[in-house]
Design a protein around this motif. Structure first.
Motif, PDB file in Angstrom:
ATOM      1  N   VAL A 367       0.837  -1.204   0.000  1.00 17.78           N
ATOM      2  CA  VAL A 367       0.000   0.000   0.000  1.00 17.78           C
ATOM      3  C   VAL A 367       0.870   1.251   0.000  1.00 17.78           C
ATOM      4  O   VAL A 367       0.611   2.207  -0.742  1.00 17.78           O
ATOM      5  N   HIS A 368       1.928   1.251   0.796  1.00 22.98           N
ATOM      6  CA  HIS A 368       2.793   2.424   0.845  1.00 22.98           C
ATOM      7  C   HIS A 368       3.635   2.548  -0.425  1.00 22.98           C
ATOM      8  O   HIS A 368       4.027   3.669  -0.785  1.00 22.98           O
ATOM      9  N   SER A 369       3.898   1.450  -1.104  1.00 19.72           N
ATOM     10  CA  SER A 369       4.539   1.537  -2.421  1.00 19.72           C
ATOM     11  C   SER A 369       3.605   2.211  -3.419  1.00 19.72           C
ATOM     12  O   SER A 369       4.030   3.026  -4.250  1.00 19.72           O
ATOM     13  N   ILE A 370       2.316   1.861  -3.326  1.00 19.64           N
ATOM     14  CA  ILE A 370       1.317   2.496  -4.190  1.00 19.64           C
ATOM     15  C   ILE A 370       1.305   4.007  -3.959  1.00 19.64           C
ATOM     16  O   ILE A 370       1.364   4.809  -4.894  1.00 19.64           O
ATOM     17  N   PHE A 371       1.236   4.416  -2.684  1.00 16.08           N
ATOM     18  CA  PHE A 371       1.182   5.846  -2.382  1.00 16.08           C
ATOM     19  C   PHE A 371       2.455   6.558  -2.830  1.00 16.08           C
ATOM     20  O   PHE A 371       2.424   7.711  -3.255  1.00 16.08           O
ATOM     21  N   HIS A 372       3.593   5.877  -2.705  1.00 16.03           N
ATOM     22  CA  HIS A 372       4.865   6.463  -3.145  1.00 16.03           C
ATOM     23  C   HIS A 372       4.828   6.765  -4.642  1.00 16.03           C
ATOM     24  O   HIS A 372       5.211   7.851  -5.073  1.00 16.03           O
ATOM     25  N   VAL A 373       4.354   5.810  -5.411  1.00 11.74           N
ATOM     26  CA  VAL A 373       4.273   6.001  -6.862  1.00 11.74           C
ATOM     27  C   VAL A 373       3.250   7.082  -7.203  1.00 11.74           C
ATOM     28  O   VAL A 373       3.450   7.881  -8.130  1.00 11.74           O
ATOM     29  N   TRP A 374       2.176   7.136  -6.436  1.00  7.79           N
ATOM     30  CA  TRP A 374       1.143   8.148  -6.675  1.00  7.79           C
ATOM     31  C   TRP A 374       1.596   9.547  -6.277  1.00  7.79           C
ATOM     32  O   TRP A 374       0.907  10.519  -6.565  1.00  7.79           O
ATOM     33  N   GLY A 375       2.714   9.658  -5.567  1.00  9.00           N
ATOM     34  CA  GLY A 375       3.121  10.955  -5.062  1.00  9.00           C
ATOM     35  C   GLY A 375       2.481  11.267  -3.730  1.00  9.00           C
ATOM     36  O   GLY A 375       2.202  12.432  -3.421  1.00  9.00           O
ATOM     37  N   GLU A 376       2.234  10.210  -2.912  1.00  4.50           N
ATOM     38  CA  GLU A 376       1.614  10.344  -1.583  1.00  4.50           C
ATOM     39  C   GLU A 376       0.222  10.954  -1.663  1.00  4.50           C
ATOM     40  O   GLU A 376      -0.243  11.594  -0.723  1.00  4.50           O
ATOM     41  N   GLU A 377      -0.452  10.751  -2.766  1.00  6.54           N
ATOM     42  CA  GLU A 377      -1.779  11.328  -2.952  1.00  6.54           C
ATOM     43  C   GLU A 377      -2.843  10.271  -2.702  1.00  6.54           C
ATOM     44  O   GLU A 377      -2.862   9.223  -3.326  1.00  6.54           O
ATOM     45  N   PHE A 378      -3.742  10.557  -1.771  1.00  4.34           N
ATOM     46  CA  PHE A 378      -4.822   9.621  -1.479  1.00  4.34           C
ATOM     47  C   PHE A 378      -5.971  10.379  -0.848  1.00  4.34           C
ATOM     48  O   PHE A 378      -5.805  11.012   0.190  1.00  4.34           O
ATOM     49  N   THR A 379      -7.117  10.346  -1.464  1.00  3.28           N
ATOM     50  CA  THR A 379      -8.266  11.087  -0.947  1.00  3.28           C
ATOM     51  C   THR A 379      -9.512  10.214  -1.021  1.00  3.28           C
ATOM     52  O   THR A 379      -9.538   9.181  -1.692  1.00  3.28           O
ATOM     53  N   ALA A 380     -10.567  10.678  -0.336  1.00  2.00           N
ATOM     54  CA  ALA A 380     -11.831   9.946  -0.341  1.00  2.00           C
ATOM     55  C   ALA A 380     -12.473   9.932  -1.722  1.00  2.00           C
ATOM     56  O   ALA A 380     -13.307   9.071  -2.008  1.00  2.00           O
ATOM     57  N   GLU A 381     -12.102  10.880  -2.581  1.00  2.00           N
ATOM     58  CA  GLU A 381     -12.676  10.899  -3.926  1.00  2.00           C
ATOM     59  C   GLU A 381     -12.235   9.697  -4.751  1.00  2.00           C
ATOM     60  O   GLU A 381     -12.826   9.372  -5.773  1.00  2.00           O
ATOM     61  N   GLY A 382     -11.166   9.021  -4.302  1.00  2.00           N
ATOM     62  CA  GLY A 382     -10.677   7.850  -5.024  1.00  2.00           C
ATOM     63  C   GLY A 382      -9.554   8.208  -5.972  1.00  2.00           C
ATOM     64  O   GLY A 382      -9.318   9.383  -6.286  1.00  2.00           O
ATOM     65  N   PRO A 383      -8.839   7.202  -6.458  1.00  2.00           N
ATOM     66  CA  PRO A 383      -7.682   7.452  -7.316  1.00  2.00           C
ATOM     67  C   PRO A 383      -8.077   7.844  -8.739  1.00  2.00           C
ATOM     68  O   PRO A 383      -9.195   7.576  -9.184  1.00  2.00           O
ATOM     69  N   LYS A 384      -7.119   8.462  -9.427  1.00  2.00           N
ATOM     70  CA  LYS A 384      -7.289   8.729 -10.853  1.00  2.00           C
ATOM     71  C   LYS A 384      -7.151   7.413 -11.612  1.00  2.00           C
ATOM     72  O   LYS A 384      -6.701   6.407 -11.079  1.00  2.00           O
ATOM     73  N   ARG A 385      -7.507   7.443 -12.869  1.00  2.00           N
ATOM     74  CA  ARG A 385      -7.509   6.200 -13.660  1.00  2.00           C
ATOM     75  C   ARG A 385      -6.123   5.556 -13.694  1.00  2.00           C
ATOM     76  O   ARG A 385      -5.987   4.347 -13.487  1.00  2.00           O
ATOM     77  N   TRP A 386      -5.082   6.368 -13.941  1.00  2.00           N
ATOM     78  CA  TRP A 386      -3.742   5.789 -14.031  1.00  2.00           C
ATOM     79  C   TRP A 386      -3.296   5.218 -12.687  1.00  2.00           C
ATOM     80  O   TRP A 386      -2.567   4.219 -12.631  1.00  2.00           O
ATOM     81  N   GLN A 387      -3.778   5.832 -11.597  1.00  2.00           N
ATOM     82  CA  GLN A 387      -3.405   5.349 -10.280  1.00  2.00           C
ATOM     83  C   GLN A 387      -4.042   3.999  -9.970  1.00  2.00           C
ATOM     84  O   GLN A 387      -3.382   3.084  -9.469  1.00  2.00           O
ATOM     85  N   SER A 388      -5.334   3.873 -10.278  1.00  2.00           N
ATOM     86  CA  SER A 388      -5.993   2.588 -10.030  1.00  2.00           C
ATOM     87  C   SER A 388      -5.458   1.513 -10.969  1.00  2.00           C
ATOM     88  O   SER A 388      -5.347   0.347 -10.580  1.00  2.00           O
ATOM     89  N   ASP A 389      -5.100   1.891 -12.196  1.00  2.00           N
ATOM     90  CA  ASP A 389      -4.505   0.921 -13.120  1.00  2.00           C
ATOM     91  C   ASP A 389      -3.194   0.377 -12.561  1.00  2.00           C
ATOM     92  O   ASP A 389      -2.924  -0.831 -12.623  1.00  2.00           O
ATOM     93  N   TYR A 390      -2.375   1.274 -12.028  1.00  2.00           N
ATOM     94  CA  TYR A 390      -1.105   0.837 -11.446  1.00  2.00           C
ATOM     95  C   TYR A 390      -1.340  -0.078 -10.250  1.00  2.00           C
ATOM     96  O   TYR A 390      -0.760  -1.160 -10.145  1.00  2.00           O
ATOM     97  N   ALA A 391      -2.215   0.349  -9.336  1.00  2.00           N
ATOM     98  CA  ALA A 391      -2.471  -0.440  -8.131  1.00  2.00           C
ATOM     99  C   ALA A 391      -3.026  -1.811  -8.465  1.00  2.00           C
ATOM    100  O   ALA A 391      -2.723  -2.805  -7.796  1.00  2.00           O
ATOM    101  N   GLY A 392      -3.837  -1.879  -9.511  1.00  2.00           N
ATOM    102  CA  GLY A 392      -4.473  -3.141  -9.863  1.00  2.00           C
ATOM    103  C   GLY A 392      -3.633  -4.068 -10.708  1.00  2.00           C
ATOM    104  O   GLY A 392      -3.958  -5.253 -10.833  1.00  2.00           O
ATOM    105  N   SER A 393      -2.538  -3.568 -11.285  1.00  2.00           N
ATOM    106  CA  SER A 393      -1.771  -4.403 -12.206  1.00  2.00           C
ATOM    107  C   SER A 393      -0.321  -4.631 -11.797  1.00  2.00           C
ATOM    108  O   SER A 393       0.297  -5.605 -12.232  1.00  2.00           O
ATOM    109  N   HIS A 394       0.238  -3.775 -10.933  1.00  2.00           N
ATOM    110  CA  HIS A 394       1.672  -3.839 -10.674  1.00  2.00           C
ATOM    111  C   HIS A 394       2.037  -4.205  -9.239  1.00  2.00           C
ATOM    112  O   HIS A 394       3.230  -4.330  -8.931  1.00  2.00           O
ATOM    113  N   VAL A 395       1.059  -4.382  -8.366  1.00  2.00           N
ATOM    114  CA  VAL A 395       1.363  -4.587  -6.951  1.00  2.00           C
ATOM    115  C   VAL A 395       0.692  -5.875  -6.464  1.00  2.00           C
ATOM    116  O   VAL A 395      -0.519  -6.051  -6.630  1.00  2.00           O
TER     117      VAL A 395
END
Length: 657
Positions: A367-395
């Motif tokens: 999870v913290h690797s995901i946030f690192h790649v995202w630039g420590e960005e995480f909000t209740a609105e949810g991730p951007k498309r590229w962020q969810s794609d990364y989290a769902g395919s690379h981790v």
């Protein structure tokens, strides 16, 4: 020992901050103008102040300062006139006067002496203060109680002699309790009233309060029920954040609802959360808390904002709950988040790289690797498309503990807002992986030019092509299963025969390197003895033959307390590789420098409680995300490693931080 106040001269009495320094009291719940209103003066060589309600002179002790500031708040903020305030009022237990008096009592309007709000300040520790407060409220029949030490505050509503629930606030003098409870509750209100920020407390402390009030005697699995409530509340915050027009109203609030009405509301939120974020709970799961108990727990959680920049709020709560379920018996413990952040920072994963944790636990590393790649960005609105794609395919994460998998799937699903590659399996025994695990992990299997080697790997799931591995494998216990031992070189004696028992962490060393592609890098938490013991020299030589040792960071003995005092270090390696077609170049060499560091500030005390940096208001400092700042030195160690890595030409350090 003389206090600051006692040692001050009459010409220069101590400040409020100086008097509170070193005590268990703080000033964080008060406004600057309230604090400035306190006037300390000298009387007979000791600091005194004047009571805001009675004008009586009182010794300026820490608890008295907090009491006076709360009196000031009752008068100026809540609008209660002085003639409704009683200071050090007698408390009657039947016909007997208690030997201790209530600190502050607000009297019912238009009555002679009927208690409406009782405030307790003398007991600085939350549990002691709440017990004292409840005894006063029960004795006097007061419907509202407040405990505060100036840093934390608990507002309690006494609904019957044996049932208290937390209030989000106390009523102002101009409103009734019912009017206050029935006001709408929005995301803006939650931001403003978030007790984790306002009171600089933790979700763990909130859960401890819930245990004191009902959970300990509710007859349910506390972990499961709190987990469900957190899941429902996360959904409620996310739902409100997505409202584009109008008020971002929240449903997770007791307000004026009855216990049955609130239970129905939370049940609906939980069901919708399971639809929004599937795969964590089994179909048909329900909240098992009785409505009355659920109402108490809900009232404690409603002023907690769960979504923050890195889910650290939830991490700490799950750590506390899961440890109670004896996770430590398996030698595997939640990794403190400042240790995780150091490892992630030092290995610096990028959006193109695949990450795995072979003993994932609650997936802190991933999870913290995901946030690192995202630039420590995480909000209740949810991730951007590229962020969810990364989290769902690379981790990816693997763990055998079903409860850990539930947490991991929840955090990864919510963070990634979709697919999550978290699997329940024994990493050490890939031959017994089920078809779901095999299907999920197959895309990362290494391919070999030799057909026989390739076929064996496709059958045995032994070698993978992950760019990074970060893990804290279990230490306790030996593996004695000959079928598992037969899969590992480190289970063989020098004469080629098989050992009868091998330390679990030793097998994980070999297994972890199998997950890495040539040139891949890893951070592995290991017992300190593996680096020092003469009997483990064979293991160290085995590692050095297959990977460059980048760094060893010795962790303080308190790091994993209270679960274990085992001294640990983090090993950082990069597998050898002289073929750029297979992965990052790292040609094998016998002579190279190694980065060595030892942590002297563990972030925990000898009891295993987190130690926070303290500000001038005698309360924990907050960072840019309004998190309490843990007192540790691992960020500095990571920064030093990155500087060192640049000089060594390590490619992933070139960009730095």
């Amino acid at each position: 020992m003389p206090t600051n106040s006692q040692s001050a001269t009459s010409a220069n009495p101590p400040t409020v901050t100086e008097i509170l320094r070193g005590s268990e009291y703080a000033l964080t719940i008060f406004e600057n103008n309230e604090i400035r209103a306190i006037r300390i003066f000298d009387k007979n060589g000791k600091p005194y102040l004047k009571c805001f309600a009675t004008d009586k002179e009182r010794p300026a002790k820490p608890e008295e300062i907090v009491r006076q500031l709360y009196i000031k708040k009752l008068i100026d903020h809540y609008g209660y006139p002085k003639d409704r305030l009683r200071i050090e009022k007698e408390v009657y237990f039947g016909s007997t006067v208690h030997d201790k008096r209530a600190d502050i009592v607000v009297i019912e309007k238009d009555t002679a002496d009927t208690p409406y709000i009782i405030v307790e300040c003398k007991k600085a520790k939350r549990k002691d203060g709440l017990e004292q407060l409840k005894s006063y409220c029960n004795a006097e029949g007061s419907p509202i109680g407040v405990w505060t030490n100036g840093g934390e505050t608990n507002y309690l509503h006494r609904e019957d002699p044996n049932l208290y629930r937390t209030l989000p606030e106390i009523p102002r003098a101009s409103e009734t309790l019912a009017q206050m409870l029935n006001q709408p509750w929005t995301l803006d209100d939650l931001d403003r009233e978030n007790i984790l920020v306002v009171e600089r407390t933790s979700l763990k402390d909130v859960i401890l309060n819930m245990e004191d009030l009902v959970l300990a005697n509710a007859g349910v699995d506390a972990f499961e029920e709190v987990f469900k409530l957190i899941y429902a509340k996360l959904y409620d915050e996310a739902k409100a954040a997505r409202i584009r027009r109008g008020r971002k109203t929240l449903d997770f609030r007791v307000g004026g609802r009855t216990a049955k009405e609130f239970a129905e509301t939370i049940g609906n939120l939980f069901n919708k959360a399971m639809i929004e974020w599937p795969g964590v709970f089994s179909p048909g799961e329900r909240i098992a808390l009785e409505p009355d108990h659920l109402k108490v727990c809900g009232s404690a959680l409603e002023r907690v904002k769960l979504f923050n920049s890195n889910l650290s709020v939830i991490d700490e709560a799950f750590e506390y709950l899961e440890v109670k379920a004896a996770k430590g018996e398996k030698g595997q413990y939640f990794t403190p988040r400042h240790v995780i952040d150091m490892c992630v920072k030092m290995l610096n994963p990028t959006v193109e790289e695949f990450v795995v944790d072979s003993a994932a636990g609650s997936c802190g590393f991933t999870v913290h690797s995901i946030f690192h790649v995202w630039g420590e960005e995480f909000t209740a609105e949810g991730p951007k498309r590229w962020q969810s794609d990364y989290a769902g395919s690379h981790v990816y994460g693997i763990d055998f503990d079903s409860r850990m998998i539930k947490i991991a799937k929840a955090l990864n699903t919510i963070a990634g807002d979709g697919k999550t590659n978290v699997y329940r399996a024994n990493s050490l025994d890939p031959k017994l992986w089920n078809e779901d695990v095999r299907a999920g992990m197959r895309p990362r299997l290494r391919r070999f030019d030799d057909p026989d080697d390739d076929r064996r790997n496709q059958e045995q799931f032994r070698y993978f092509e992950f760019d990074l591995l970060l893990t804290n494998p279990p230490f306790a216990g030996d593996i004695k299963d000959a079928r598992i031992l037969g899969q590992y070189d480190l289970a063989k004696k020098t004469n080629g025969k098989m050992e009868t028992a091998v330390g679990r962490d030793i097998l994980f060393i070999e297994r972890n390197l199998q997950f890495l592609r040539p040139g891949g890098r890893a951070a592995i938490v290991l017992p300190q003895g593996r680096f020092n013991n003469s009997g483990d020299e064979t293991i160290r030589r085995w590692i050095a033959d297959r990977a460059r040792i980048l760094a060893v960071v010795g962790l303080h003995g308190n790091t994993f307390k209270p679960h274990t005092g085992t001294k640990t270090s983090v090993l950082f390696v990069q597998t050898w590789n002289d073929d750029e077609d297979l992965g990052p170049l790292n040609p094998k060499t016998d002579d190279y420098p190694v980065f060595l560091a030892t942590s002297e500030k563990p972030g925990k005390d000898n009891s295993g409680d987190y130690v926070y940096r303290i500000g001038p208001d005698n309360a924990p400092l907050l960072d840019a995300h309004n998190h309490m700042v843990v007192e540790h030195d691992l960020d500095e160690i990571a920064d030093d490693f990155i500087d060192w890595g640049r000089k060594q030409g390590l490619a992933w350090c070139e960009g730095g931080e």
